[in-house]
Design a protein around this motif. Structure first.
Motif, PDB file in Angstrom:
ATOM      1  N   ASP A   1       4.669  -7.369   2.576  1.00 27.85           N
ATOM      2  CA  ASP A   1       3.699  -6.834   3.593  1.00 27.85           C
ATOM      3  C   ASP A   1       2.926  -7.744   4.392  1.00 27.85           C
ATOM      4  O   ASP A   1       2.995  -8.962   3.971  1.00 27.85           O
ATOM      5  CB  ASP A   1       2.517  -6.051   2.506  1.00 27.85           C
TER       6      ASP A   1
ATOM      7  N   ILE B   1       3.008   4.337   0.072  1.00 25.61           N
ATOM      8  CA  ILE B   1       4.416   4.912  -0.513  1.00 25.61           C
ATOM      9  C   ILE B   1       5.228   3.558  -0.726  1.00 25.61           C
ATOM     10  O   ILE B   1       6.023   3.721  -1.872  1.00 25.61           O
ATOM     11  CB  ILE B   1       5.117   5.852   0.697  1.00 25.61           C
TER      12      ILE B   1
ATOM     13  N   TYR C   1       4.461   6.275  17.463  1.00 26.55           N
ATOM     14  CA  TYR C   1       4.806   6.547  16.363  1.00 26.55           C
ATOM     15  C   TYR C   1       6.306   7.253  16.240  1.00 26.55           C
ATOM     16  O   TYR C   1       6.972   7.068  15.716  1.00 26.55           O
ATOM     17  CB  TYR C   1       3.703   7.038  15.548  1.00 26.55           C
TER      18      TYR C   1
ATOM     19  N   ASN D   1       0.811  -1.135  -0.071  1.00 22.89           N
ATOM     20  CA  ASN D   1      -0.020   0.042  -0.071  1.00 22.89           C
ATOM     21  C   ASN D   1       0.800   1.189   0.068  1.00 22.89           C
ATOM     22  O   ASN D   1       2.166   1.353   0.371  1.00 22.89           O
ATOM     23  CB  ASN D   1      -1.043   0.091   1.323  1.00 22.89           C
TER      24      ASN D   1
HETATM   25  N1  NAD Z   1       1.635   8.890   4.722  1.00 24.74           N
HETATM   26  C1  NAD Z   1       2.218   9.873   5.334  1.00 24.74           C
HETATM   27  O1  NAD Z   1       1.686  10.865   5.257  1.00 24.74           O
HETATM   28  C2  NAD Z   1       3.393   9.628   5.908  1.00 24.74           C
HETATM   29  C3  NAD Z   1       4.077  10.717   6.525  1.00 24.74           C
HETATM   30  C4  NAD Z   1       5.390  10.434   7.175  1.00 24.74           C
HETATM   31  C5  NAD Z   1       5.992   8.888   7.156  1.00 24.74           C
HETATM   32  N2  NAD Z   1       5.387   8.178   6.485  1.00 24.74           N
HETATM   33  C6  NAD Z   1       5.825   6.685   6.413  1.00 24.74           C
HETATM   34  O2  NAD Z   1       5.971   6.352   5.208  1.00 24.74           O
HETATM   35  C7  NAD Z   1       5.677   4.827   5.207  1.00 24.74           C
HETATM   36  C8  NAD Z   1       4.611   4.516   4.365  1.00 24.74           C
HETATM   37  O3  NAD Z   1       3.429   5.141   4.842  1.00 24.74           O
HETATM   38  P1  NAD Z   1       1.985   5.090   3.997  1.00 24.74           P
HETATM   39  O4  NAD Z   1       1.352   6.186   4.333  1.00 24.74           O
HETATM   40  O5  NAD Z   1       2.271   4.610   2.681  1.00 24.74           O
HETATM   41  O6  NAD Z   1       1.620   3.765   4.820  1.00 24.74           O
HETATM   42  P2  NAD Z   1       0.356   2.499   4.745  1.00 24.74           P
HETATM   43  O7  NAD Z   1      -0.144   2.291   6.047  1.00 24.74           O
HETATM   44  O8  NAD Z   1      -0.532   3.059   3.501  1.00 24.74           O
HETATM   45  O9  NAD Z   1       1.392   1.385   4.426  1.00 24.74           O
HETATM   46  C9  NAD Z   1       2.189   0.651   5.413  1.00 24.74           C
HETATM   47  C10 NAD Z   1       2.121  -0.682   4.882  1.00 24.74           C
HETATM   48  O10 NAD Z   1       2.800  -1.285   5.852  1.00 24.74           O
HETATM   49  C11 NAD Z   1       2.233  -2.431   6.164  1.00 24.74           C
HETATM   50  N3  NAD Z   1       2.553  -3.282   7.473  1.00 24.74           N
HETATM   51  C12 NAD Z   1       2.029  -2.642   8.311  1.00 24.74           C
HETATM   52  N4  NAD Z   1       2.128  -3.536   9.591  1.00 24.74           N
HETATM   53  C13 NAD Z   1       3.043  -4.654   9.161  1.00 24.74           C
HETATM   54  C14 NAD Z   1       3.644  -5.746   9.531  1.00 24.74           C
HETATM   55  N5  NAD Z   1       3.642  -5.962  10.957  1.00 24.74           N
HETATM   56  N6  NAD Z   1       4.369  -6.456   8.765  1.00 24.74           N
HETATM   57  C15 NAD Z   1       4.527  -6.149   7.346  1.00 24.74           C
HETATM   58  N7  NAD Z   1       3.909  -5.046   6.774  1.00 24.74           N
HETATM   59  C16 NAD Z   1       3.110  -4.437   7.582  1.00 24.74           C
HETATM   60  C17 NAD Z   1       0.626  -2.208   5.825  1.00 24.74           C
HETATM   61  O11 NAD Z   1      -0.086  -3.444   5.777  1.00 24.74           O
HETATM   62  C18 NAD Z   1       0.688  -1.159   4.636  1.00 24.74           C
HETATM   63  O12 NAD Z   1       0.493  -1.898   3.401  1.00 24.74           O
HETATM   64  C19 NAD Z   1       5.441   4.621   6.908  1.00 24.74           C
HETATM   65  O13 NAD Z   1       6.424   4.196   7.281  1.00 24.74           O
HETATM   66  C20 NAD Z   1       5.003   5.919   7.394  1.00 24.74           C
HETATM   67  O14 NAD Z   1       5.298   5.920   8.617  1.00 24.74           O
HETATM   68  C21 NAD Z   1       4.065   8.310   6.008  1.00 24.74           C
END
Ligand code: NAD
Length: 261
Positions: free
Chosen positions: A43, A24, A162, A22
């Motif tokens: 994932d 990023i 977080y 999902n």
């Molecule tokens: N979206 C934002 O605005 C934002 C901002 C700052 C940082 N980030 C960081 O960027 C990264 C991606 O963010 P995103 O918004 O795409 O998140 P998202 O929730 O869309 O994707 C995260 C993915 O990690 C997977 N995941 C969760 N727990 C897991 C586990 N135990 N084992 C394996 N996979 C697991 C989920 O199923 C998901 O597909 C994250 O590390 C997030 O902290 C995102």
């Protein structure tokens, strides 16, 4: 001679991306496949991983893997399966993170939620990065790793599990970069702002605080992620935290949490 024609060498370079089902992680994994790089999409959710790999430009290069990276044994299984599929893993992206829920402020977050966040973000990031590096060192091959941290590695998010895990991850990037540079392994952080990518349920009103006037999306991040991962483009970049946020970091928009008393 153009600079950006071939950022990767598909004959020798491979990738493992966590959180690739999902948001990023998915966008970065798909972009790597688009450059011809064989990539493991890891994932916890089988259905989203399957959908992501099937949507790749060349699905033969996109290898699905499902497991819970909060568990050390599953991280080891991911390493073994990735090596079986790819041979040497030369590029690693750690984007997996458990859901962020606004209710989990400092007075409410449970021990389990705290533990899960730390396990996936920090513990898995450390273990996977170290094992991938050990294999690169043994093979005398260069590599690069990219960790998704957050603006909230430095500013509170009302989600202490977080923000503290991302702060620790930001330091891990620096520790790795300093130790691994001599082996030509580069380690950097990508620092997204407000990216409407699935993991962050964004209030559209936030856009007024963003100088570029809109929330980001996952596809905004993929090109920069690939540029930083590429040894050809960013061969002299390590230990850096590269902010990609439309200018959001110029402000701090969060109030303290709403408490019940
Ligand atoms: N979206 C934002 O605005 C934002 C901002 C700052 C940082 N980030 C960081 O960027 C990264 C991606 O963010 P995103 O918004 O795409 O998140 P998202 O929730 O869309 O994707 C995260 C993915 O990690 C997977 N995941 C969760 N727990 C897991 C586990 N135990 N084992 C394996 N996979 C697991 C989920 O199923 C998901 O597909 C994250 O590390 C997030 O902290 C995102």
């Amino acid at each position: 001679m153009p600079i950006f024609t071939s950022p990767f060498d598909p004959a020798t370079e491979t990738a493992l991306v966590t959180g690739a089902g999902n948001g990023i992680g998915r966008a970065i994994a798909l972009a790597l496949v688009g450059e011809g790089v064989r990539t493991v999409f890891a994932d916890i959710k089988p259905e989203t991983v399957e959908a992501a790999t099937k949507s790749a430009a060349n699905p033969d290069l996109a290898i699905p893997w499902t497991g819970d990276l909060a568990q050390r044994s599953e991280c080891d299984r991911l390493l073994a399966d990735s090596r079986a599929a790819l041979g040497l893993i030369t590029h690693f992206v750690h984007s997996a993170a458990p859901p962020r829920r606004e209710a989990d402020h400092a007075l409410a977050v449970t021990d389990d939620t705290w533990e899960q966040m730390r396990s996936v973000n920090l513990d898995a990031g450390f273990h996977l990065g170290r094992e991938i590096s050990r294999a690169l060192i043994a093979a005398k091959a260069p590599g690069s790793m990219l960790y998704l941290t957050s603006l909230h590695a430095q500013t509170p998010r009302n989600l202490p599990h977080y923000s503290t895990s991302k702060a620790a991850l930001a330091m891990l990037v620096k520790e790795f970069a300093k130790t691994l540079g001599r082996y030509k392994i580069r380690v950097n952080a990508l620092v997204p702002g407000a990216i409407a990518a699935g993991g962050f349920v964004a209030d559209p009103a936030l856009a007024r605080h963003i100088p570029l006037g809109r929330l980001g999306n996952a596809d905004d991040l993929a090109p920069l992620a690939l540029a930083v991962l590429s040894n050809r483009i960013s061969g002299y970049v390590t230990g850096a935290s590269i902010v990609i946020d439309g200018g959001l970091a110029l402000t701090n928009w969060f109030d303290p949490p709403q408490l019940d008393d």
